[in-house]
Design a protein around this motif. Structure first.
Motif, PDB file in Angstrom:
ATOM      1  N   LEU A 275       6.524  50.481  34.337  1.00  0.00           N
ATOM      2  CA  LEU A 275       6.242  49.665  33.171  1.00  0.00           C
ATOM      3  C   LEU A 275       5.570  50.534  32.113  1.00  0.00           C
ATOM      4  O   LEU A 275       4.683  51.346  32.429  1.00  0.00           O
ATOM      5  N   SER A 351       5.478  37.014  31.377  1.00  0.00           N
ATOM      6  CA  SER A 351       5.561  37.699  32.673  1.00  0.00           C
ATOM      7  C   SER A 351       7.013  38.070  32.915  1.00  0.00           C
ATOM      8  O   SER A 351       7.925  37.579  32.240  1.00  0.00           O
ATOM      9  N   ALA A 373       5.715  40.398  37.803  1.00  0.00           N
ATOM     10  CA  ALA A 373       4.717  41.241  37.152  1.00  0.00           C
ATOM     11  C   ALA A 373       4.213  40.514  35.919  1.00  0.00           C
ATOM     12  O   ALA A 373       5.023  39.976  35.145  1.00  0.00           O
ATOM     13  N   GLY A 374       2.901  40.465  35.734  1.00  0.00           N
ATOM     14  CA  GLY A 374       2.313  39.777  34.596  1.00  0.00           C
ATOM     15  C   GLY A 374       0.896  39.345  34.894  1.00  0.00           C
ATOM     16  O   GLY A 374       0.407  39.477  36.023  1.00  0.00           O
ATOM     17  N   TRP A 385       0.637  45.256  36.048  1.00  0.00           N
ATOM     18  CA  TRP A 385       0.651  44.824  34.648  1.00  0.00           C
ATOM     19  C   TRP A 385      -0.638  45.245  33.927  1.00  0.00           C
ATOM     20  O   TRP A 385      -0.607  45.763  32.804  1.00  0.00           O
TER      21      TRP A 385
END
Length: 419
Positions: A275, A351, A373-374, A385
């Motif tokens: 990310l 998210s 993910a978030g 995240w």
């Protein structure tokens, strides 16, 4: 003179009658005499008014005294429960026995709360699954690795204190053995009839290179055999580290608690992605790197996996993008970037749902596993995240285990600020 003497004699007679009546009121307290006195007071005009009033007051006082010695009238019973209860307790707790001291001490305990009478068995606040896991029993097995032939030997010895699954108060247990993540090779013990403490003493052999042992997991599933319906799962044991007890050069005995489970837990595999967020450009980049040990979805023992990434806001799907399809593999490599434009002020509201799918040319594509993910995610998904936000413009890569996904998500198209 004669009429005056007659008046005097009449007054004396009235006085004597008053004295006689007063003596009778003192000596006798019967209602019949009182009623007669009342009649006299009403029929004798010669009796002065003061005497009549005093007689009426005396009669009423005596009447009230007699009523108080009798049972209360119905109107007096309509009193508060708080005032009436102590009297009931006092009357009910009177001791008519011969034990004098006990009867004297009895009234002193009236109205007291005795905690010992209200003690209840403490309720454990543990999770029901944890409580059930304590009643699933134990299992004993041994491990030994043949370094020369590269074979792991698992010997199932016995199980102890299994829960009863049949109406007769017993079970028909057997054990399935896997060496994860490989589920194609599976072994199973014999079924032992009507016992909660079976002795198996059966050995099973898994060819596995030594360098793969640290990444392998031993999975034991205990079932109750049923001839006419689906077999009931009693519980399972997952040994994460095969070298937990020793180096396996010698046969090592292991005891494990059987954990509660209603269905076999399946290792769906893992996915690695990175990310990276650029706050100035409002650009989020997710790079799908690779997957490993994916669950086989096809008859051939392989899958045709691809990755679908969905951008969510308040549980609604705003956008979705996907990678290419990799044919006939359980360990695909992608290295493909997926980009979403997200303003910085909306980063806390969104998210990502990462789904690994199996492509099917004929039927519907199946979900192998998902991860999230978030800020609203749990565990590693939330940590990944937050690490991305803490280090902007830097790609952060992690492995994520796959979990079973929901059937569907409400898909809504629209601009991001609308959420």
């Amino acid at each position: 003179v004669p009429w005056r003497n007659k008046a005097v004699s009449s007054s004396l007679a009235v006085a004597r009658s008053k004295e006689t009546m007063a003596d009778k009121l003192k000596d006798t307290g019967t209602m019949s005499f009182l009623e007669a006195a009342v009649k006299i007071s009403h029929t004798s005009p010669d009796i002065p008014a003061e005497v009549q009033l005093s007689m009426k007051d005396h009669i009423m006082r005596r009447t009230r005294m007699q009523r108080q010695t009798t049972e209360p009238a119905s109107s007096t019973r309509h009193i508060s429960f708080k005032r009436h209860l102590p009297r009931q307790m006092h009357m009910a707790s009177m001791d008519y026995g011969m034990d004098g001291p006990a009867a004297a001490e009895q009234p002193t305990s009236i109205g007291r709360i005795k905690p010992e009478l209200y003690k209840q068995k403490s309720v454990d606040s543990e999770d029901p699954k944890k409580e059930a896991a304590k009643t699933c029993g134990k299992i004993n097995f041994t491990l030994k690795y043949d370094y020369e032939n590269e074979v792991l030997t698992v010997r199932i010895l016995r199980a102890f204190d299994l829960p009863a699954k049949d109406l007769c108060g017993s079970s028909d247990p057997y054990v399935k053995i896997y060496l994860l993540p490989d589920r194609k090779r599976k072994f199973q013990t014999r079924v032992h009839r009507k016992t909660l403490n079976p002795s198996f003493d059966e050995a099973f052999h898994f060819p596995v290179p030594h360098e793969e042992l640290p990444s392998r997991k031993l999975h034991l599933s205990v079932f109750d055999f049923d001839r006419f319906s689906r077999h009931d799962m009693i519980g399972e044991v997952i040994l994460e580290n095969l070298f937990e007890a020793s180096d396996l050069s010698r046969e090592t005995s292991v005891w494990k608690d059987i954990e509660y489970a209603t269905s076999e837990s399946v290792d769906l595999g893992e996915i690695m992605f990175s990310l990276c967020y650029l706050p100035t450009a409002g650009r989020l980049t997710l790079t799908v790197i690779k997957c490993r040990n994916l669950k086989a979805m096809d008859i051939t023992g392989y899958s045709d996996p691809y990755v679908k990434v969905s951008l969510l806001c308040d549980g609604r799907r705003l956008k979705k993008k996907k990678t290419t399809i990799k044919k006939n593999t359980l360990n695909p490599t992608y290295n493909e970037a997926i980009i979403f434009d997200i303003p910085p002020e909306n980063m806390d509201q969104v998210s990502l749902l990462i789904s690994v799918m199996d492509y099917d040319r004929v039927g519907h594509n199946e979900v192998i596993g998902v991860c999230r993910a978030g800020t609203a995610a749990e565990g590693l998904g939330r940590d990944h995240w937050n690490e991305m936000l803490a280090y902007p413009r830097k790609p952060i890569a992690h492995w994520h285990p796959l979990a079973e996904g929901k059937k569907s998500l409400k898909e809504v198209s629209g601009a991001l600020p609308s959420c």
